[in-house]
Design a protein around this motif. Sequence first.
Motif, short mmCIF file in Angstrom:
data_model
loop_
_atom_site.label_atom_id
_atom_site.label_comp_id
_atom_site.label_asym_id
_atom_site.label_seq_id
_atom_site.Cartn_x
_atom_site.Cartn_y
_atom_site.Cartn_z
N GLU A 3 8.04 4.12 16.60
CA GLU A 3 8.21 4.99 15.45
C GLU A 3 7.38 6.25 15.63
OE1 GLU A 3 7.07 2.78 12.05
OE2 GLU A 3 8.48 1.14 12.40
N PRO A 4 7.84 7.39 15.04
CA PRO A 4 7.06 8.62 15.13
C PRO A 4 5.79 8.51 14.30
CG PRO A 4 8.94 8.91 13.68
CD PRO A 4 9.12 7.57 14.32
N ALA A 5 4.81 9.31 14.62
CA ALA A 5 3.54 9.30 13.91
C ALA A 5 3.72 9.82 12.49
CB ALA A 5 2.51 10.15 14.64
N ASP A 6 3.00 9.21 11.57
CA ASP A 6 3.03 9.65 10.18
C ASP A 6 2.20 10.91 10.04
OD1 ASP A 6 3.50 9.24 7.26
OD2 ASP A 6 1.31 9.04 7.29
N PRO A 7 2.77 12.03 9.57
CA PRO A 7 2.03 13.31 9.51
C PRO A 7 0.76 13.22 8.68
CG PRO A 7 4.38 13.67 9.21
CD PRO A 7 4.18 12.19 9.17
N SER A 8 0.80 12.54 7.55
CA SER A 8 -0.40 12.47 6.71
C SER A 8 -1.50 11.67 7.39
CB SER A 8 -0.05 11.86 5.35
OG SER A 8 0.42 10.51 5.53
N PRO A 25 1.38 -0.17 11.89
CA PRO A 25 1.64 0.61 13.10
C PRO A 25 0.40 1.29 13.67
CG PRO A 25 3.36 0.98 11.47
CD PRO A 25 2.29 0.19 10.78
N LEU A 26 -0.52 1.73 12.77
CA LEU A 26 -1.73 2.39 13.25
C LEU A 26 -2.62 1.41 14.01
CD1 LEU A 26 -3.52 4.87 13.46
CD2 LEU A 26 -4.48 4.29 11.20
N ARG A 27 -2.77 0.19 13.46
CA ARG A 27 -3.56 -0.82 14.17
C ARG A 27 -2.94 -1.14 15.53
NH1 ARG A 27 -7.22 -3.34 10.75
NH2 ARG A 27 -6.78 -3.10 8.52
N GLU A 28 -1.62 -1.24 15.54
CA GLU A 28 -0.95 -1.51 16.82
C GLU A 28 -1.19 -0.38 17.81
OE1 GLU A 28 3.58 -2.18 18.57
OE2 GLU A 28 3.23 -2.17 16.39
#
Length: 410
Positions: free
Chosen positions: A17-22, A131-134
Amino acid sequence: MPVTRSTAAPRHGRRAEPADPSTVERLKANIGKLSTATLKQLDVSLPWYRGLRPDERSALGMVAQKGIASFVNWYERPASPAWVLSDVFGTAPTELTRSISLQKALQLIRVVVQVVEDRVPELADDDVQGPLREAVLRYSREVAFAAADVYARAAETRGAWDTRLEALVVDAILRGESSDALRSRIAAVGWTSTARITVMVGSSPSDTNASFVNELRRATARLSEDALVGIQGERLILVLGGMDESAGSYGRLAELFGPGPVVYGPPADSLVDAGPSAQAAFAGLTAARAWPAAPRPVAADDLWPERVMSGDDSARKALVRSIYRPLLSASNGLAETLSAYLSLGHSLEATARELFVHANTVRYRLRRVCDVTGWDPMLPREAFVLQTALVVGRLAPPGKAVPERSASRS
């Protein structure tokens, strides 16, 4: 710990997945806080980190900070090569690979990852935390691979440099250097033994690959305190510190040499003073073929006669100094008795008649010759050494020795 960008392509180029901008913005805004928290946690969690010198702590701190900043860039643009090895480790000096083990480097990475992972709730909304932890875990794996690569490259470079430095030290010893440069090289090569030095030389085996050198180093480690290995074409040189003098030690090392004679020089007090020992060993190696029955290995001093005949002036001086002059200085006409005994076919009776003494007197004087010189005239090989000493002693320049017949008889 410089590395090239060409070897640093990430093992997993993109996330699903693309990175979350915030989340990216929060990460960028918290780089400083994460770095500060990481440094504090390193100080708390790793006792060895607290014991480092200030410059080493600073270098490792820079590695940790660069790792966090590089993660943010990687999270935002996973296909970008921004997190290559030089981004993470380029600020750390090469010397850190000597003072910090790979295990400690991985401990540092673990602390950095733990700090970031613990603050995931502060850095991302609930739906993005997974997703960030992954991403943190995947990135930590890549950095661990990067650290292993850095240490492997440093070990290869250090090994190649140590080999060249060792060759320079061996060459300097063979040339008889005794300079401050040699002393600094000896210190750099890691020599620690303060015991006496032995130089052993012979032919090198036909196959001197890395496995042979490793086997040679293991053998020398078992039989000496320290060792330098030099391979110069067809010659193999061992410089041994604190050699085990027990029976068979030299023989076990001689088995690792190639065919032909193996010679070891007289002991030297230190590496700086090992030049004459090395020169004696090589002179003995040249002359050894004149004594086909020589043991393997053989001491250079046991080859004094052959070395004299091959033109080795140091052997001539050693015979005069160690045998001829002590015989002349001793009482009881030892030199005259030895000369008569050798010239009359090693016959006690003929020697006694020549000197007008009893055969027991001759026998006593010959035992005294052995006591004074360490060489037994009753043994054929040692009698040859003594006879050579008499010859070269008589040929010594005038004033260097007194006439044999000036010694008193008993």
